[in-house]
Design a protein around this motif. Structure first.
Motif, PDB file in Angstrom:
ATOM      1  N   ILE A 479       0.843  -1.208   0.000  1.00 35.27           N
ATOM      2  CA  ILE A 479       0.000   0.000   0.000  1.00 35.27           C
ATOM      3  C   ILE A 479       0.874   1.253   0.000  1.00 35.27           C
ATOM      4  CG2 ILE A 479      -1.676   1.301   1.358  1.00 35.27           C
ATOM      5  CD1 ILE A 479      -2.788  -1.389   2.334  1.00 35.27           C
ATOM      6  N   TYR A 480       1.966   1.212   0.794  1.00 29.52           N
ATOM      7  CA  TYR A 480       2.863   2.368   0.834  1.00 29.52           C
ATOM      8  C   TYR A 480       3.516   2.589  -0.529  1.00 29.52           C
ATOM      9  CZ  TYR A 480       6.655   5.455   2.336  1.00 29.52           C
ATOM     10  OH  TYR A 480       7.518   6.509   2.456  1.00 29.52           O
ATOM     11  N   ALA A 481       3.980   1.483  -1.145  1.00 29.71           N
ATOM     12  CA  ALA A 481       4.634   1.606  -2.461  1.00 29.71           C
ATOM     13  C   ALA A 481       3.671   2.105  -3.515  1.00 29.71           C
ATOM     14  CB  ALA A 481       5.224   0.260  -2.881  1.00 29.71           C
ATOM     15  N   ALA A 482       2.371   1.740  -3.387  1.00 28.37           N
ATOM     16  CA  ALA A 482       1.388   2.183  -4.375  1.00 28.37           C
ATOM     17  C   ALA A 482       1.084   3.667  -4.245  1.00 28.37           C
ATOM     18  CB  ALA A 482       0.102   1.369  -4.228  1.00 28.37           C
ATOM     19  N   HIS A 483       1.431   4.278  -3.114  1.00 28.39           N
ATOM     20  CA  HIS A 483       1.091   5.686  -2.891  1.00 28.39           C
ATOM     21  C   HIS A 483       2.316   6.559  -2.660  1.00 28.39           C
ATOM     22  CE1 HIS A 483      -2.745   3.667  -2.024  1.00 28.39           C
ATOM     23  NE2 HIS A 483      -3.302   4.780  -2.410  1.00 28.39           N
ATOM     24  N   HIS A 484       3.525   6.011  -2.800  1.00 29.05           N
ATOM     25  CA  HIS A 484       4.730   6.809  -2.567  1.00 29.05           C
ATOM     26  C   HIS A 484       5.759   6.540  -3.645  1.00 29.05           C
ATOM     27  CE1 HIS A 484       2.882   7.010   1.432  1.00 29.05           C
ATOM     28  NE2 HIS A 484       3.619   8.085   1.649  1.00 29.05           N
ATOM     29  N   ASP A 485       6.586   7.536  -3.869  1.00 26.88           N
ATOM     30  CA  ASP A 485       7.681   7.418  -4.822  1.00 26.88           C
ATOM     31  C   ASP A 485       8.807   6.601  -4.190  1.00 26.88           C
ATOM     32  OD1 ASP A 485       9.348   8.095  -7.127  1.00 26.88           O
ATOM     33  OD2 ASP A 485      10.419   9.378  -5.719  1.00 26.88           O
ATOM     34  N   VAL A 486       9.335   5.645  -4.931  1.00 28.86           N
ATOM     35  CA  VAL A 486      10.341   4.736  -4.390  1.00 28.86           C
ATOM     36  C   VAL A 486      11.638   5.476  -4.086  1.00 28.86           C
ATOM     37  CG1 VAL A 486      11.718   2.670  -4.850  1.00 28.86           C
ATOM     38  CG2 VAL A 486       9.342   2.798  -5.622  1.00 28.86           C
ATOM     39  N   LEU A 487      12.025   6.411  -4.948  1.00 25.56           N
ATOM     40  CA  LEU A 487      13.323   7.075  -4.809  1.00 25.56           C
ATOM     41  C   LEU A 487      13.336   8.076  -3.664  1.00 25.56           C
ATOM     42  CD1 LEU A 487      16.181   7.484  -5.960  1.00 25.56           C
ATOM     43  CD2 LEU A 487      15.223   9.234  -7.474  1.00 25.56           C
ATOM     44  N   THR A 488      12.353   8.984  -3.635  1.00 31.01           N
ATOM     45  CA  THR A 488      12.358  10.082  -2.663  1.00 31.01           C
ATOM     46  C   THR A 488      11.483   9.827  -1.446  1.00 31.01           C
ATOM     47  OG1 THR A 488      10.523  11.176  -3.793  1.00 31.01           O
ATOM     48  CG2 THR A 488      12.761  11.701  -4.538  1.00 31.01           C
ATOM     49  N   CYS A 489      10.681   8.748  -1.472  1.00 28.52           N
ATOM     50  CA  CYS A 489       9.739   8.423  -0.399  1.00 28.52           C
ATOM     51  C   CYS A 489       8.667   9.502  -0.227  1.00 28.52           C
ATOM     52  CB  CYS A 489      10.464   8.198   0.933  1.00 28.52           C
ATOM     53  SG  CYS A 489      11.608   6.797   0.884  1.00 28.52           S
ATOM     54  N   LEU A 490       8.494  10.349  -1.220  1.00 25.93           N
ATOM     55  CA  LEU A 490       7.422  11.337  -1.192  1.00 25.93           C
ATOM     56  C   LEU A 490       6.132  10.717  -1.714  1.00 25.93           C
ATOM     57  CD1 LEU A 490       9.233  14.493  -2.648  1.00 25.93           C
ATOM     58  CD2 LEU A 490       8.698  14.039  -0.259  1.00 25.93           C
ATOM     59  N   PRO A 491       4.979  11.301  -1.381  1.00 22.37           N
ATOM     60  CA  PRO A 491       3.736  10.829  -2.002  1.00 22.37           C
ATOM     61  C   PRO A 491       3.829  10.904  -3.526  1.00 22.37           C
ATOM     62  CG  PRO A 491       3.252  12.263  -0.147  1.00 22.37           C
ATOM     63  CD  PRO A 491       4.744  12.335  -0.350  1.00 22.37           C
ATOM     64  N   ASN A 492       3.185   9.930  -4.207  1.00 15.26           N
ATOM     65  CA  ASN A 492       3.172   9.961  -5.661  1.00 15.26           C
ATOM     66  C   ASN A 492       1.922  10.678  -6.149  1.00 15.26           C
ATOM     67  OD1 ASN A 492       1.141   8.146  -5.194  1.00 15.26           O
ATOM     68  ND2 ASN A 492       2.242   6.380  -6.023  1.00 15.26           N
ATOM     69  N   ARG A 493       1.694  10.639  -7.453  1.00  8.79           N
ATOM     70  CA  ARG A 493       0.576  11.387  -8.027  1.00  8.79           C
ATOM     71  C   ARG A 493      -0.767  10.913  -7.469  1.00  8.79           C
ATOM     72  NH1 ARG A 493      -0.516  14.623 -12.424  1.00  8.79           N
ATOM     73  NH2 ARG A 493       1.663  14.532 -13.104  1.00  8.79           N
ATOM     74  N   ALA A 494      -0.933   9.586  -7.304  1.00  6.64           N
ATOM     75  CA  ALA A 494      -2.209   9.064  -6.819  1.00  6.64           C
ATOM     76  C   ALA A 494      -2.532   9.603  -5.425  1.00  6.64           C
ATOM     77  CB  ALA A 494      -2.178   7.538  -6.807  1.00  6.64           C
ATOM     78  N   LEU A 495      -1.553   9.531  -4.500  1.00  7.35           N
ATOM     79  CA  LEU A 495      -1.791  10.037  -3.150  1.00  7.35           C
ATOM     80  C   LEU A 495      -1.934  11.559  -3.161  1.00  7.35           C
ATOM     81  CD1 LEU A 495      -2.058   9.469  -0.164  1.00  7.35           C
ATOM     82  CD2 LEU A 495       0.434   9.475   0.038  1.00  7.35           C
ATOM     83  N   PHE A 496      -1.177  12.239  -4.029  1.00  8.79           N
ATOM     84  CA  PHE A 496      -1.289  13.695  -4.118  1.00  8.79           C
ATOM     85  C   PHE A 496      -2.710  14.094  -4.523  1.00  8.79           C
ATOM     86  CE2 PHE A 496      -1.248  17.442  -6.878  1.00  8.79           C
ATOM     87  CZ  PHE A 496      -0.739  18.401  -6.011  1.00  8.79           C
ATOM     88  N   GLU A 497      -3.260  13.441  -5.555  1.00 11.00           N
ATOM     89  CA  GLU A 497      -4.610  13.776  -6.007  1.00 11.00           C
ATOM     90  C   GLU A 497      -5.637  13.464  -4.926  1.00 11.00           C
ATOM     91  OE1 GLU A 497      -5.039  11.629  -9.604  1.00 11.00           O
ATOM     92  OE2 GLU A 497      -3.826  13.019 -10.808  1.00 11.00           O
ATOM     93  N   GLU A 498      -5.408  12.394  -4.173  1.00 11.43           N
ATOM     94  CA  GLU A 498      -6.331  12.057  -3.084  1.00 11.43           C
ATOM     95  C   GLU A 498      -6.308  13.142  -2.013  1.00 11.43           C
ATOM     96  OE1 GLU A 498      -6.581   8.744   0.501  1.00 11.43           O
ATOM     97  OE2 GLU A 498      -5.601   8.224  -1.393  1.00 11.43           O
ATOM     98  N   ARG A 499      -5.111  13.593  -1.611  1.00 15.67           N
ATOM     99  CA  ARG A 499      -5.023  14.635  -0.576  1.00 15.67           C
ATOM    100  C   ARG A 499      -5.522  15.973  -1.093  1.00 15.67           C
ATOM    101  NH1 ARG A 499       0.732  13.393   2.555  1.00 15.67           N
ATOM    102  NH2 ARG A 499       0.143  11.300   3.311  1.00 15.67           N
TER     103      ARG A 499
END
Length: 916
Positions: A479-499
């Motif tokens: 779940i974390y990998a599906a919502h975060h960028d692997v390299l920077t550990c920042l939220p990815n686009r999917a989690l960004f759009e959700e927030r």
């Protein structure tokens, strides 16, 4: 005739014989009576002994038979439960992977289960419902096979329909290239983007089964038919697009139906998984209870028989001694028979002990914990795994212990946990539970247990505890990998759009404002190309950490692309606050970086849009922030720009032109014009400069100033530059006069490691001598120089290619540049040439540049010569070469070839008039 004496003697003899006979008869009768009595006594003893033997031996035989049957039944129950467990493990793996190998393993497990069920049904019918549970599991397994196959087939249909939709939307976008209305083009582009968004969300849903991704996919798909209808009405005169939109309806329907089938299959799989888990746990509990009851029954029967044998053994010995005279052989035989049966009972007891040991070993080595409670709420069965998983002392959890004491201990134990959590890892063994129940338990130390409670017939509960900590952690990582960028550990686009959606919903309720920032790193590609991708990755990590330090805890910073970031700022006090945040981010990013491979300096362009000032929907807000970012890049990069509706139209035109640039390269809509370069002293054409033009099908001829910056921003400058280089070398090589060819080359082309070899191959293929080719590099672009570029230019010079510094006099004009790079010529910018006739300072500066060129033994070319007065000054200054409209305007290849042919034929071309 006998005498009376003789007759008397005869009578006496007869009387004596009769007496003797009578005496003998009485003795014989007595003996017979005694023998009869003896036989009767013997018979009574034999009957008594037989009765005792029957009384002893018959229960022993019956008990042995029952023990054997109970043992066989327990073994069959164990086989069924173990086969259910194996089949369940294979079925769980197959339901997750749906691979052919896992399917084969699952089918093998189900086949083994069928064999175990058949074996048990051949025995006694009293199986405690285990066969029914196993058959219920068997039915659930068949349904699972069908559900997995349905999901796989639906995914294949969805992927096929998605590929067809991608093809149709691409064709629609290509057809839109001939439209001139920006709104139509934007609507058409939005149709494809909407489906891309739906397709990406659907693919994420297939991988993670996330309800949020499913909602995104459904929402995007729901808007597609309406969007297609609106586009069809808007472009009703474009038959090609209307035909494509008609074709689009069927694959959209197939895609949506297939997605619904996948959803139904997922629901079935979740339901079936629950049913299979319940059936598996119920089978395990029923088998354990059946085995335990059988063993207990067998042990009780054997103990009872042994007690009876021991109590009667003394009686048998006494009876045997008392009847030794009349039934020694029978007593010995009876004793032997009794001892034989006694040894059989002891053998059965040993077998039962072994079976009991095997059951205890099985319970002790199970990974799962197991506790069985009785109807009286006492502990009936417990294994070591349950004590370990639940952290219970052995003195508390023992057979016969009150279960309420266990619950009370667990409650107090967890109240002392450091985390303060108050969970009950051991729920109440409620005898009124009438259906299987499962739940997850999280202890304060982080252990996650799956607990299943199965009610027993007649009361009591079997509870199993499985340590699923690793599985739970793996799911959390997924779940974390599906919502975060692997390299920077920042939220990815999917989690960004959700927030972003959550922030807008909150702002709508509270009446507050939020801001969205789109960030794009400037000169990041330069770091990747020169220092390598590992340096680029290291740089992205440092950038993410720097920007994270400038954010509030309530803000969201996400990585949404290769070098693109986005920020959501909720509870915004003012638009100025968003700009201040953007400036802090710019300042943090601009600071130099010391990487493992070297130093790097980058910038960042930022676009800002605010809710509800600029837009009210998340998608609109993102689009406007993207337009603002585009504007920030257009004004020179490393800038911050707030969305402005007035500039929106111009930005959209530029974006449409940018999207058309790729299509223009594919369709070869570019052409080359050649402008002559004049040798001032010899009064002749000595070279030409290749200038690219874009022949747009709607806008007409577009000059380089309008599209070269776009090509540089999009990275298309490399492909365009290769085409210009190849076309110009091939055309000029075929001209009659051996004149030089000047071609502009951009730094991205020079940074490619293959440029030297590619030019070498091109010169060989076109048969153009390297001495006739000159490469012009703009002075303003050398500020991005790296040590690698200097080495590349030196390699080109060694190849024989000439190097010209273009646009000198308007940029930094650093003399270090002339010293550091192997330039042979300098081309003075047209803006300086234009002013030499009117401005004395410009004239003096021009002469100074010429003087530097003479000292460095470099030729000087003045571009932008448009008047005779300018040309006369160049002659007086001693400038070697001139280029401009006075000399000749750019012409196509055919026209320039014709001019050169006239020169070769002896005709003197028109030349500038020298001063008198």
């Amino acid at each position: 005739m006998k005498s009376p004496q003789d007759r008397l003697e005869s009578f006496r003899k007869n009387d004596s014989d009769m007496m003797e006979e009578a005496t003998n008869g009485a003795l014989a009768s007595s003996i017979r009576r005694r023998i009869t009595i003896g036989f009767l006594v013997l018979l009574i003893l034999l009957v008594a002994l037989a009765g005792v033997a029957v009384w002893l031996i018959e229960p022993v035989e019956v008990g042995a038979t029952l023990v054997r049957e109970d043992t066989e039944r327990a073994e069959a129950a164990t086989a069924v439960s173990l086969q259910v467990s194996d089949a369940h493990a294979f079925m769980a793996q197959y339901a997750l992977s749906a691979s052919a190998a896992d399917q084969k393993a699952a089918q093998g497990g189900v086949t083994g289960l069928d064999a175990a069920i058949e074996r048990m049904t051949r025995g006694r019918s009293d199986d405690g419902g285990l066969v029914e549970l196993a058959r219920r599991y068997r039915g659930g397994a068949d349904s699972t096979f069908a559900a997995v196959e349905l999901r796989r087939a639906s995914i294949e249909r969805m992927q096929s329909a998605g590929a067809e939709i991608h093809s149709i939307t691409s064709a629609i976008e290509d057809a839109l290239q001939r439209e001139t209305d920006a709104e139509k083009i934007r609507r058409g582009m939005r149709l494809g983007a909407t489906f891309h968004e739906a397709d990406r969300a659907a693919l994420r849903f297939l991988a993670s089964r996330s309800p949020e991704d499913l909602d995104v996919a459904r929402g995007a798909l729901a808007t597609l038919p309406k969007g297609a209808d609106e586009l069809g009405v808007l472009l009703r005169e474009n038959h090609r697009i209307k035909q494509l939109l008609t074709t689009l309806a069927k694959p959209l329907s197939v895609y949506d139906q297939s997605l619904q089938s996948v959803i139904r299959a997922d629901d079935d799989l979740r339901r079936l998984s629950t049913e299979l888990n319940a059936a598996s746990e119920s089978a395990l509990g029923a088998a354990a209870v059946e085995h335990a009851r059988a063993l207990k029954s067998e042990q009780t029967a054997v103990a009872s028989m042994l007690d009876r044998v021991r109590s009667v053994r003394g009686l048998l010995i006494g009876a045997s001694l008392s009847a030794v005279a009349i039934g020694l052989v029978l007593a010995i035989l009876s004793g032997r028979a009794v001892m034989t049966q006694f040894r059989k009972l002891e053998a059965v007891q040993d077998a039962l002990q072994k079976k009991s040991t095997m059951l205890e070993t099985t319970l002790a080595n199970m990974d799962q914990g197991l506790i069985m409670t009785t109807p009286e709420r006492t502990v009936g069965v417990v294994n070591e795994s349950a004590k370990r998983l639940l952290d219970l002392p052995s003195s508390l959890v023992r057979e016969g212990a009150p279960f309420d004491d266990v619950i009370e201990y667990q409650r107090k134990h967890l109240e002392r946990a450091e985390t303060g959590e108050n969970i009950r890892a051991v729920p109440r063994g409620d005898a009124r539970l009438d259906h299987p129940h499962s739940c997850e338990l999280r202890s304060p130390n982080g252990t996650v247990l799956e607990m299943r409670s199965v009610p027993l017939q007649g009361g009591g509960v079997v509870q199993t505890y499985t340590d699923i900590t690793e599985r739970s952690q793996a799911e959390e990582k997924i779940i974390y990998a599906a919502h975060h960028d692997v390299l920077t550990c920042l939220p990815n686009r999917a989690l960004f759009e959700e927030r972003l959606g959550d922030a807008i919903a909150k702002a709508t309720r509270t009446g507050s404002h939020i801001a969205v920032l789109f960030l794009d790193l400037d000169r990041f590609k330069l770091v990747n190309d020169t220092l390598g991708h590992s340096a680029g990755d290291e740089l992205l990590k440092i950038v993410a950490n720097r920007m994270r330090q400038e954010m509030r805890a309530s803000d969201t910073l996400a990585r949404v692309g290769g070098d693109e970031f986005a920020v959501v700022i909720p509870d915004l006090s003012s638009l100025e606050a968003a700009v201040n945040t953007a400036e802090r981010l710019r300042g943090a990013v601009r600071n130099p970086y010391l990487l493992s491979q070297g130093k790097a300096i980058i910038g960042v362009s930022i676009g800002i849009a605010c809710y509800p000032i600029h837009a009210g929907a998340p998608d609109q807000l993102l689009d406007l922030a993207d337009l603002a970012l585009y504007r920030a890049k257009a004004i020179g990069r490393d800038a911050c720009c707030v969305y402005d509706e007035v500039l929106d139209v111009k930005n959209q035109d530029e974006m449409i032109l940018e999207s058309s640039l790729q299509f223009a390269l594919q369709e070869r809509q570019f052409e080359i014009a050649y402008q002559p370069i004049w040798e001032v002293r010899a009064q002749r054409i000595v070279g030409v400069e290749a200038l690219v033009r874009w022949r747009h099908p709607v806008k007409g001829l577009i000059y380089p100033d309008s599209f070269i910056p776009l090509a540089e921003r999009t990275g298309l400058i490399v492909e365009l530059g290769q085409w210009v280089m190849e076309t110009a070398c091939r055309e000029v090589a075929a001209w009659p006069a051996p004149i030089a060819l000047s071609v502009n080359i951009a730094p991205p082309q020079l940074r490619r490691g293959e440029i030297v070899q590619e030019l070498r191959d091109l010169l060989v293929n076109t048969q153009l001598p390297a001495s006739r080719l000159k490469l012009e590099i703009a002075e303003s672009q050398l500020s991005e120089d790296t040590p690698g570029m200097s080495a590349t230019l030196s390699s080109l010079r060694d190849l024989g290619v000439g190097l010209t510094l273009d646009g000198f006099g308007t940029g930094s004009s650093s003399l270090v540049t002339l010293r550091s790079f192997p330039f042979a010529d300098i081309k003075i910018d047209r803006r300086l040439t234009k002013e030499i006739a009117q401005d004395l300072r410009s004239r003096s500066l021009f002469e100074a540049i010429l003087h530097v060129c003479r000292i460095l033994k470099m030729d000087c070319i003045a571009e932008g010569v448009e008047t005779k007065e300018q040309f006369a000054l160049l002659q007086s200054f001693g400038c070697a070469y001139a280029q401009g409209f006075l000399i000749g305007k750019p012409e196509p290849a055919a026209a320039m070839r014709e001019t050169l042919c006239r020169i070769a034929a002896g005709e003197r071309p028109m030349a500038p008039v020298a001063p008198v």
